[in-house]
Design an enzyme around this catalytic site. Structure first.
Site, PDB file in Angstrom:
ATOM      1  CB  SER A 261      -0.811   0.084   1.352  1.00  0.00           C
ATOM      2  OG  SER A 261      -1.764   1.278   1.258  1.00  0.00           O
TER       3      SER A 261
ATOM      4  CE  LYS B 166      -3.236  -2.451  -0.275  1.00  0.00           C
ATOM      5  NZ  LYS B 166      -3.568  -2.265  -1.500  1.00  0.00           N
TER       6      LYS B 166
ATOM      7  CG  HIS C  66      -4.808  -1.083   3.531  1.00  0.00           C
ATOM      8  ND1 HIS C  66      -5.275  -0.637   2.457  1.00  0.00           N
ATOM      9  CD2 HIS C  66      -4.064  -0.220   4.207  1.00  0.00           C
ATOM     10  CE1 HIS C  66      -4.605   0.606   2.420  1.00  0.00           C
ATOM     11  NE2 HIS C  66      -3.900   0.856   3.594  1.00  0.00           N
ATOM     12  CG  ASN C  67      -7.333  -1.986  -0.526  1.00  0.00           C
ATOM     13  OD1 ASN C  67      -6.418  -1.602   0.005  1.00  0.00           O
ATOM     14  ND2 ASN C  67      -7.183  -2.049  -2.082  1.00  0.00           N
TER      15      ASN C  67
HETATM   16  C1  6PG Z   1      -3.148   1.387  -1.994  1.00  0.00           C
HETATM   17  C2  6PG Z   1      -4.274   1.250  -2.351  1.00  0.00           C
HETATM   18  C3  6PG Z   1      -4.209   0.894  -3.869  1.00  0.00           C
HETATM   19  C4  6PG Z   1      -5.237   1.105  -4.898  1.00  0.00           C
HETATM   20  C5  6PG Z   1      -6.622   0.426  -4.403  1.00  0.00           C
HETATM   21  C6  6PG Z   1      -7.701   1.464  -4.734  1.00  0.00           C
HETATM   22  O1  6PG Z   1      -3.332   0.939  -0.409  1.00  0.00           O
HETATM   23  O2  6PG Z   1      -2.232   1.859  -1.995  1.00  0.00           O
HETATM   24  O3  6PG Z   1      -5.443   0.807  -1.820  1.00  0.00           O
HETATM   25  O4  6PG Z   1      -4.010  -0.590  -3.828  1.00  0.00           O
HETATM   26  O5  6PG Z   1      -5.285   2.541  -4.752  1.00  0.00           O
HETATM   27  O6  6PG Z   1      -6.696  -0.698  -5.313  1.00  0.00           O
HETATM   28  O7  6PG Z   1      -9.106   0.542  -4.996  1.00  0.00           O
HETATM   29  P1  6PG Z   1     -10.040   0.960  -5.951  1.00  0.00           P
HETATM   30  O8  6PG Z   1      -9.658   1.214  -7.386  1.00  0.00           O
HETATM   31  O9  6PG Z   1     -10.921   0.078  -5.731  1.00  0.00           O
HETATM   32  O10 6PG Z   1     -10.436   2.242  -5.319  1.00  0.00           O
END
Ligand code: 6PG
Length: 477
Positions: free
Chosen positions: A130, A184, A187-188
């Site tokens: 991330s 992760k 996290h998202n």
């Molecule tokens: C991170 C973000 C990254 C990405 C996501 C966004 O932790 O750096 O979460 O992994 O920005 O995939 O997800 P969406 O496109 O579903 O908003």
């Protein structure tokens, strides 16, 4: 650099490029490969400035470039692309080599790939990374999962390139199997809920309070100095201040109000439903994105559905109430995500240490926030309790903010502003603190129309009653 690359990276989109540079700048010898050679050439020409990075133009050449056992990081699109790359790579791998998937892969795919590669003697780690493109270059938060032996092969390298907080490098072993990608994913899901909460208070300030983007940015900047100090709070202010070069006005107001998603938030909601863990705020954030897509329908329904403007001015404490409300959304979102992690770790035997997860989220990642230090203390007080709400300090932080959140919800209703993250957060707390919910009536009805049985509060056992009177809708059954 034949046979001397310490790490190989496949996939040179922005994340792959930046991770390659990050490894190289920390002194590791890197080999890179991309499916299309033009991108590799452009990367070497435009971005590599003497760092120990060697390009390979075939997978064979790439495999030859790496010292044994090979350590290979895939930075390709999650889904079929990852399977294709693994399949193409396999003929060049040997037992003992390690493949890592640094994309946002589904944890079940990770476990499937791990088993498939284990059958060939090849290690596999699913690694949540991330921090976006900048994080990849300067220090991401890294969430690796798989076998401890595989992790030991790269621990030193990964902790070197990770972000650092006062609690150490933001990289730690997350657990067995698909644990890294599961963490992760959670996290998202929290990222979605945090962003949804920010969007809701922005809507309130804009629509109900009539504030300009500039003034709202100032509010977020002020909040960023306090308990809401977080990457996403600061980013909201930055984005709100940005002026569209074409119109000179705030760019954010020119952006179509349809939020995209690539899947991780939805997977978390699906997994929570499967495991029977209530995560209403995380799920509401996914649904809010989905709903935003129906722009045409919203316009059509809205034109036929005026909302009476019953606003009668706003009390001076409204902004402070909003701040409290957003804090509540953040706290409750974390508590839901951490409960989900607890149950998933049990169900899938991951062995996740949630205090370590919170430590790894302290810096580098998108949900880094001041609250994380406090949350870690709370978890450490009772690591086995799934519920943060059981902790007196956590409960105090939540409880103290509920009245403000309630006032905001009242005002939001008056102004016709939907606040799904806030209202689910409040509902969640209200539900979790009720020793008795109206589920007794649901059970009674289930038993009355379908003989589904029920339990009693006054004695053990399973009961069924022949309920008197009409138990089927008239004309049915
Ligand atoms: C991170 C973000 C990254 C990405 C996501 C966004 O932790 O750096 O979460 O992994 O920005 O995939 O997800 P969406 O496109 O579903 O908003």
């Amino acid at each position: 650099m034949r046979n001397s690359g310490e790490i190989g990276i496949i996939g040179l989109a922005a994340m792959g490029q930046n991770l390659a540079l990050n490894f190289a700048r920390k002194g590791f010898r890197v080999c890179v490969y991309n499916r299309t050679s033009e991108r590799t050439e452009a990367f070497m020409r435009d971005r590599v400035r003497g760092e120990p990075i060697v390009p390979a133009y075939t997978l064979e050449e790439f495999a030859r470039c790496l010292e044994r056992p090979r350590r290979i990081l895939l930075m390709v699109q999650a889904g079929p692309a990852a399977d294709q790359v693994i399949e193409a790579l396999l003929p060049f791998l040997e037992p003992g080599d390690l493949v890592m998937d640094g994309g946002n892969s589904h944890y079940a795919d990770t476990e499937r790939r791990m088993q498939a590669l284990a059958a060939r003697g090849v290690h596999f780690l699913g690694i949540g990374i991330s921090g976006g493109e900048k994080g990849a270059l300067l220090g991401p938060s890294i969430m690796p999962g798989g076998s401890p032996e595989a992790y030991a092969m790269v621990e030193g390298m990964l902790t070197r390139i990770a972000a650092r907080s006062e609690e150490g490098p933001c990289c730690a072993y997350m657990g067995r199997g698909g644990a890294g990608h599961y963490v992760k994913m959670v996290h998202n899901a929290i990222e979605y809920a945090f962003m949804q909460g920010i969007a809701e208070v922005y809507d309130f300030m804009k629509t109900a309070l009539g504030m300009s983007s500039e003034t709202i940015a100032e509010v977020f900047e002020r909040w960023n100095e306090g308990t809401l100090n977080a990457f996403l709070t600061e980013l909201a202010a930055r984005v709100l201040r940005y002026r569209d070069p074409e119109t000179g006005g705030p760019l954010v107001e020119r952006i179509l109000d349809k939020a995209e998603q690539k899947g991780t938030g939805r997977w978390a909601a699906q997994s929570a439903l499967e495991l029977g863990v209530p995560t209403p705020t995380l799920t509401a954030a996914v649904i809010a994105r989905t709903l935003s897509h129906f722009k045409g329908d919203r316009e059509r329904i809205g034109a036929a559905f005026p909302w009476p403007d019953r606003r009668a001015g706003f009390p001076p404490e409204t902004l402070a109430d909003l701040e409290a409300a957003l804090n509540l959304v953040v706290l409750v979102s974390f508590s839901q995500g951490l409960w989900l992690l607890h149950e998933a770790s049990r169900a899938y035997d991951y062995g996740v240490d949630r205090a370590e997860v919170l430590r790894v989220w302290r810096a580098g990642c998108i949900i880094r926030a001041r609250w994380l230090g406090f949350l870690r203390e709370v978890i450490r007080e009772d690591p086995e309790d799934p519920h943060l709400l059981f902790n007196a300090r956590f409960r105090g932080e939540v409880q103290g903010r509920l009245p403000a959140a309630g006032r905001i919800l009242d005002l939001a209703f008056e102004a016709g502003i939907p606040m799904p993250a806030l209202s689910t957060a409040v509902d969640y707390v209200l539900s979790m603190r009720r020793s008795r919910l109206p589920a007794n009536l649901i059970q009674a009805q289930r038993d009355a129309f379908g003989a589904h049985t029920y339990e009693r509060i006054d004695r053990p056992g399973v009961f069924h009653t022949e309920w008197e009177g009409e138990t089927h809708p008239p004309g049915v059954g």
